[in-house]
Design a protein around this motif. Structure first.
Motif, mmCIF file in Angstrom:
data_model
loop_
_atom_site.group_PDB
_atom_site.id
_atom_site.type_symbol
_atom_site.label_atom_id
_atom_site.label_comp_id
_atom_site.label_asym_id
_atom_site.label_seq_id
_atom_site.Cartn_x
_atom_site.Cartn_y
_atom_site.Cartn_z
ATOM 1 N N ASP A 131 0.865 -1.172 0.000
ATOM 2 C CA ASP A 131 0.000 0.000 0.000
ATOM 3 C C ASP A 131 0.905 1.226 0.000
ATOM 4 N N ALA A 132 0.382 2.346 -0.433
ATOM 5 C CA ALA A 132 1.181 3.575 -0.509
ATOM 6 C C ALA A 132 1.328 4.219 0.862
ATOM 7 N N SER A 133 1.992 3.522 1.776
ATOM 8 C CA SER A 133 2.233 4.065 3.105
ATOM 9 C C SER A 133 3.447 3.381 3.719
ATOM 10 N N PHE A 134 4.017 4.055 4.712
ATOM 11 C CA PHE A 134 5.102 3.446 5.472
ATOM 12 C C PHE A 134 5.084 4.035 6.865
ATOM 13 N N ALA A 135 5.727 3.354 7.791
ATOM 14 C CA ALA A 135 5.809 3.838 9.169
ATOM 15 C C ALA A 135 7.204 3.583 9.693
ATOM 16 N N VAL A 136 7.657 4.490 10.540
ATOM 17 C CA VAL A 136 8.949 4.353 11.193
ATOM 18 C C VAL A 136 8.704 4.419 12.690
ATOM 19 N N PHE A 151 8.279 -0.057 8.652
ATOM 20 C CA PHE A 151 7.175 -0.869 8.132
ATOM 21 C C PHE A 151 6.777 -0.311 6.779
ATOM 22 N N LEU A 152 6.723 -1.155 5.769
ATOM 23 C CA LEU A 152 6.354 -0.732 4.415
ATOM 24 C C LEU A 152 4.950 -1.219 4.101
ATOM 25 N N GLY A 153 4.036 -0.304 3.824
ATOM 26 C CA GLY A 153 2.646 -0.659 3.539
ATOM 27 C C GLY A 153 1.847 -0.818 4.812
ATOM 28 N N GLN A 154 0.611 -0.393 4.781
ATOM 29 C CA GLN A 154 -0.259 -0.439 5.967
ATOM 30 C C GLN A 154 -0.396 -1.845 6.537
ATOM 31 N N SER A 155 -0.473 -2.853 5.670
ATOM 32 C CA SER A 155 -0.699 -4.218 6.159
ATOM 33 C C SER A 155 0.499 -4.781 6.913
ATOM 34 N N SER A 156 1.679 -4.193 6.770
ATOM 35 C CA SER A 156 2.853 -4.712 7.479
ATOM 36 C C SER A 156 2.977 -4.167 8.901
ATOM 37 N N ILE A 157 2.172 -3.155 9.250
ATOM 38 C CA ILE A 157 2.248 -2.569 10.592
ATOM 39 C C ILE A 157 1.474 -3.456 11.562
ATOM 40 N N PRO A 158 2.127 -4.040 12.554
ATOM 41 C CA PRO A 158 1.423 -4.900 13.509
ATOM 42 C C PRO A 158 0.311 -4.137 14.228
ATOM 43 N N ALA A 159 -0.798 -4.804 14.452
ATOM 44 C CA ALA A 159 -1.949 -4.174 15.111
ATOM 45 C C ALA A 159 -1.564 -3.585 16.467
ATOM 46 N N THR A 160 -0.631 -4.209 17.170
ATOM 47 C CA THR A 160 -0.234 -3.713 18.492
ATOM 48 C C THR A 160 0.478 -2.367 18.413
ATOM 49 N N LEU A 161 0.978 -2.004 17.238
ATOM 50 C CA LEU A 161 1.660 -0.716 17.085
ATOM 51 C C LEU A 161 0.749 0.368 16.523
ATOM 52 N N ARG A 162 -0.426 0.009 16.054
ATOM 53 C CA ARG A 162 -1.276 0.988 15.382
ATOM 54 C C ARG A 162 -1.923 1.974 16.343
ATOM 55 N N GLU A 163 -2.260 1.561 17.535
ATOM 56 C CA GLU A 163 -3.027 2.434 18.427
ATOM 57 C C GLU A 163 -2.234 3.190 19.488
ATOM 58 N N PRO A 164 -1.331 2.557 20.224
ATOM 59 C CA PRO A 164 -0.748 3.313 21.345
ATOM 60 C C PRO A 164 0.263 4.381 20.931
ATOM 61 N N TYR A 165 0.575 4.481 19.649
ATOM 62 C CA TYR A 165 1.616 5.395 19.212
ATOM 63 C C TYR A 165 1.034 6.595 18.495
#
Length: 175
Positions: A131-136, A151-165
């Motif tokens: 997906d056209a996204s990335f996270a550091v 993390f490259l692409g939204q689907s590669s970001i673990p669910a545990t990292l999506r909310e508390p940060y």
């Protein structure tokens, strides 16, 4: 003319899927813009980098950075294979000369995450690999021991990292 880094240098001749980017191609212009790349005879590089295919002219680049280091080389393409992602053929600089911090650092290179079509995320997403996204996720600490994750692409970001940060949307700069 390059420094000693963590990994071994990329050898285009050792890859059956690599090719160079021609200097009159649209890809060369996309990577560099009309004023930032050069067109050099491939024969200049035969002693330093071997390529399959026709040997006409290659897209060459030279970058100087704020801290006075520089990178010079040619643009090549090869298959990018990242576990968990689809493969894609991406373009990148194959350094032939480094100076300053780039030459003395342990890291193997520099990666671009800008909005240009040649940015890594844009290359991978245009081919459907992510997906056209990335996270550091930045780690704590100083220097190389600080840790972190990319993390490259939204689907590669673990669910545990999506909310508390805290997340910040990348903004397009005007002009």
């Amino acid at each position: 003319e390059c420094g000693l880094h963590i990994g071994r240098p990329f050898q285009p001749s050792a890859s059956s899927t690599s090719d160079f980017i021609g200097c009159v191609s649209a890809t060369c212009a996309t990577f560099c813009g009309t004023r930032r790349c050069g067109c050099r005879p491939a024969l200049e590089f035969l002693g330093k980098a071997q390529f399959s295919g026709p040997r006409l002219a290659v897209c060459s680049y030279e970058r100087r950075y704020q801290e006075h280091s520089s990178s010079e080389g040619i643009l090549v393409r090869d298959v990018c294979s990242i576990p968990g992602l689809s493969q894609a053929k991406v373009g990148f600089g194959c350094e032939l000369r480094e100076t300053g911090m780039i030459k003395s650092q342990n890291a193997d290179g520099v990666v671009g995450f800008g909005s240009n079509p040649s940015g890594l995320v844009n290359q991978l997403s245009s081919q459907g690999a992510i997906d056209a996204s990335f996270a550091v996720c930045m780690g704590e600490g100083d220097g190389e021991g600080g840790g972190g994750a990319l993390f490259l692409g939204q689907s590669s970001i673990p669910a545990t990292l999506r909310e508390p940060y805290a997340w910040a949307k990348i903004q397009q700069s005007p002009g």
